[in-house]
Design an enzyme around this catalytic site. Structure first.
Site, PDB file in Angstrom:
ATOM      1  N   ARG A   1      -0.589   6.647  42.684  1.00  0.00           N
ATOM      2  CA  ARG A   1      -1.011   7.715  43.492  1.00  0.00           C
ATOM      3  C   ARG A   1      -0.506   7.545  45.120  1.00  0.00           C
ATOM      4  O   ARG A   1      -0.344   8.189  45.788  1.00  0.00           O
ATOM      5  CB  ARG A   1      -2.400   8.095  43.589  1.00  0.00           C
ATOM      6  CG  ARG A   1      -2.775   9.489  44.099  1.00  0.00           C
ATOM      7  CD  ARG A   1      -4.171   9.712  44.137  1.00  0.00           C
ATOM      8  NE  ARG A   1      -5.194   9.089  43.146  1.00  0.00           N
ATOM      9  CZ  ARG A   1      -6.064   8.123  43.606  1.00  0.00           C
ATOM     10  NH1 ARG A   1      -6.027   7.938  44.929  1.00  0.00           N
ATOM     11  NH2 ARG A   1      -6.956   7.674  42.782  1.00  0.00           N
TER      12      ARG A   1
ATOM     13  N   TYR B   1       3.860  33.591  54.276  1.00  0.00           N
ATOM     14  CA  TYR B   1       4.196  33.451  52.703  1.00  0.00           C
ATOM     15  C   TYR B   1       3.030  33.934  52.129  1.00  0.00           C
ATOM     16  O   TYR B   1       1.896  33.576  52.544  1.00  0.00           O
ATOM     17  CB  TYR B   1       4.359  32.283  52.252  1.00  0.00           C
ATOM     18  CG  TYR B   1       4.553  31.792  50.721  1.00  0.00           C
ATOM     19  CD1 TYR B   1       5.483  32.395  50.108  1.00  0.00           C
ATOM     20  CD2 TYR B   1       3.571  30.820  50.317  1.00  0.00           C
ATOM     21  CE1 TYR B   1       5.767  31.924  48.544  1.00  0.00           C
ATOM     22  CE2 TYR B   1       3.706  30.777  48.915  1.00  0.00           C
ATOM     23  CZ  TYR B   1       4.934  31.327  48.080  1.00  0.00           C
ATOM     24  OH  TYR B   1       4.993  30.882  47.008  1.00  0.00           O
TER      25      TYR B   1
ATOM     26  N   ASP C   1       5.859  26.343  58.773  1.00  0.00           N
ATOM     27  CA  ASP C   1       6.554  26.437  57.422  1.00  0.00           C
ATOM     28  C   ASP C   1       7.802  26.296  57.690  1.00  0.00           C
ATOM     29  O   ASP C   1       8.390  27.646  58.078  1.00  0.00           O
ATOM     30  CB  ASP C   1       5.935  27.631  56.833  1.00  0.00           C
ATOM     31  CG  ASP C   1       6.404  27.578  55.269  1.00  0.00           C
ATOM     32  OD1 ASP C   1       7.507  26.941  54.886  1.00  0.00           O
ATOM     33  OD2 ASP C   1       5.753  28.051  54.350  1.00  0.00           O
TER      34      ASP C   1
ATOM     35  N   LYS D   1      12.301  24.816  46.726  1.00  0.00           N
ATOM     36  CA  LYS D   1      13.584  25.722  47.166  1.00  0.00           C
ATOM     37  C   LYS D   1      14.584  24.829  47.060  1.00  0.00           C
ATOM     38  O   LYS D   1      15.034  24.633  46.468  1.00  0.00           O
ATOM     39  CB  LYS D   1      12.979  26.598  48.353  1.00  0.00           C
ATOM     40  CG  LYS D   1      11.566  27.334  48.245  1.00  0.00           C
ATOM     41  CD  LYS D   1      11.691  28.466  47.383  1.00  0.00           C
ATOM     42  CE  LYS D   1      10.221  28.817  46.841  1.00  0.00           C
ATOM     43  NZ  LYS D   1       9.234  29.177  48.083  1.00  0.00           N
TER      44      LYS D   1
HETATM   45  C1  LIG Z   1       7.660  29.319  48.027  1.00  0.00           C
HETATM   46  C2  LIG Z   1       7.233  29.108  49.481  1.00  0.00           C
HETATM   47  C3  LIG Z   1       5.977  28.057  49.511  1.00  0.00           C
HETATM   48  C4  LIG Z   1       5.232  27.737  48.264  1.00  0.00           C
HETATM   49  O1  LIG Z   1       6.246  26.906  47.523  1.00  0.00           O
HETATM   50  P1  LIG Z   1       5.864  26.511  46.047  1.00  0.00           P
HETATM   51  O2  LIG Z   1       6.784  25.239  45.835  1.00  0.00           O
HETATM   52  O3  LIG Z   1       6.079  27.829  45.327  1.00  0.00           O
HETATM   53  O4  LIG Z   1       4.288  26.287  46.076  1.00  0.00           O
HETATM   54  C5  LIG Z   1       5.702  28.264  50.853  1.00  0.00           C
HETATM   55  N1  LIG Z   1       6.128  28.750  51.862  1.00  0.00           N
HETATM   56  C6  LIG Z   1       7.351  29.559  51.670  1.00  0.00           C
HETATM   57  C7  LIG Z   1       7.748  30.108  53.125  1.00  0.00           C
HETATM   58  C8  LIG Z   1       7.756  29.808  50.344  1.00  0.00           C
HETATM   59  O5  LIG Z   1       9.077  30.599  50.438  1.00  0.00           O
END
Ligand SMILES: *Cc1c(COP(=O)(O)O)cnc(C)c1O
Length: 407
Positions: A64, A117, A190, A215
């Site tokens: 972990r 988001y 973010d 992403k």
């Molecule tokens: C998709 C996304 C997230 C969350 O990501 P996951 O891996 O789907 O939990 C957070 N912030 C933004 C801007 C996103 O597009």
């Protein structure tokens, strides 16, 4: 965390990001010459002796708490983000929640961009509020001074997303972070849209940068992953709190994240070029009211995008002129190259309808003086842009949108 190259680097000049991405975190001498660090699967690591165990003397203490695989990817992301440490977590949303919970205490207050988001807003409403943490959403188009005017004595975090999810407003991160720091407030960004390749929030003055690795880092729609990077002042608390909550990424997902990093630069360059080409084509279409994409010269966020980012991703949105649900449904249903589904950042193109008015509470939608047709978010994948344009051209015609817009 810094990378330990196997051979001394003799770089006469700073190497380009794509060169770094091809070489970072390999350490091949430690695994028999194979080019990639394999996915180390493991919970237990064995200590050499009783004394070594009690002293915690081992390169890896427990699954972990990190493996060679996670260390390689954390080091690669950290180098791109220009931070002091990066911690991997199981998803982008875990990165959001983990970062907020790591730095907020009961009774604290956070300023959150109204364009975040959607599930980030749920973290605030459903998790933070339970711990007595209050939240104020702010219009992402407010001037930085006016954002900080919303801060209280208890404000500890300013949380930005630039450009914002769905509506793509750019924010002045350096100005916001500077004002926040003067008041002892930490700035979190973010950074998923630009990826750490195209934007360095920590270099721009932020304290923490969040990445949904799901992403562009993974880039192939085959794994969930998140990463949080902090500057030197916040690094220790970040790692301690994230690990304290038991958050760690799976070995396979971590491996896939590292594999995605190798091609991040070439993929993003193509996403950027194709998205700009298609966004311009859409701007000229009679069915489209406007395109929301800061990489376009006439976008209100263009100047900030040009100043603070070195490229754009393949994600943007359009507002159609139409309010006719049947026509919009027919358009989406007749596309053959755009899938309908959530997430983005992979090699394939996607389209989803969205309704900004449903989520935001601090900023009006539509904006004053704007129309409020149907909104569609597009992710432009790695297909040939001419094929994507032909697909949309045909769908505009068969859906009735074209006929309605031109008669
Ligand atoms: C998709 C996304 C997230 C969350 O990501 P996951 O891996 O789907 O939990 C957070 N912030 C933004 C801007 C996103 O597009």
């Amino acid at each position: 965390m810094t990378d330990t190259p196997d051979r001394p680097a003799h770089a006469p000049h700073a190497r380009a990001p794509q060169t770094q991405l091809a070489h970072t975190g390999r350490g091949q001498d430690a695994h028999y010459g194979f080019v990639n660090v394999p996915p180390f699967r493991g919970s237990t690591t064995l200590y050499r002796s009783f004394d070594a165990l009690l002293a915690g003397d081992a390169p890896y203490k427990y699954g972990r708490r990190g493996t060679p695989t996670s260390q390689a990817l954390e080091g690669a992301i950290c180098a791109l983000e220009q931070g002091a440490d990066t911690v991997l977590v199981p998803s982008g949303l875990a990165a959001v929640a983990g970062a907020l919970l790591a730095f907020l205490d009961s009774g604290d207050h956070a300023l959150i961009a109204d364009s975040v988001y959607g599930p980030t807003r749920s973290v605030c409403e459903d998790e933070l509020r339970r711990f007595g943490i209050s939240v104020t959403y702010y219009d992402p188009l407010l001037q930085p001074h006016d954002v900080l005017a919303l801060a209280t004595e208890r404000t500890r975090i300013l949380y930005c997303e630039s450009p914002g999810s769905q509506t793509f407003e750019m924010q002045d991160i350096p100005a916001l972070a500077d004002l926040a720091r003067q008041r002892g407030i930490l700035t979190m960004v973010d950074n998923t849209w630009a990826s750490p390749l195209y934007c360095k929030p920590i270099a721009l003055g932020a304290d923490v940068s969040i990445q949904a690795g799901t992403k562009y880092i993974v880039g192939h729609a085959d794994a969930m992953l998140g990463a949080v990077t902090a500057n030197a002042a916040c690094a220790d608390r970040l790692r301690a709190r994230i690990q304290g909550m038991g958050l760690c990424a799976g070995s396979e997902e971590t491996y896939l994240g590292m594999r995605g990093m190798r091609t991040l630069a070439v993929r993003l360059a193509q996403h950027h070029a194709s998205a700009v080409q298609i966004a311009r084509w859409l701007q000229a279409r009679p069915e489209v009211d406007r395109v929301m994409f800061p990489a376009l010269e006439d976008d209100p966020g263009y100047a900030l995008w040009q100043r603070d980012m070195s490229g754009a991703s393949g994600l943007f949105a359009v507002v159609l002129k139409s309010h006719d649900r049947a026509h919009v449904a027919a358009f989406c249903d007749s596309l053959t190259l755009f899938g309908m589904g959530f997430s983005w950042g992979s090699y394939e193109s996607l389209i989803v309808p969205f309704f900004p008015g449903k989520l935001r509470t601090a900023s009006p939608w539509p904006r004053p003086g704007q129309n409020d047709g149907f909104c569609l978010r597009l992710h432009i994948g790695l297909e040939a842009p001419e094929d994507l344009i032909a697909d949309m051209d045909a769908a505009f015609s068969t859906s009735g949108l074209h006929h309605a817009a031109t008669t």
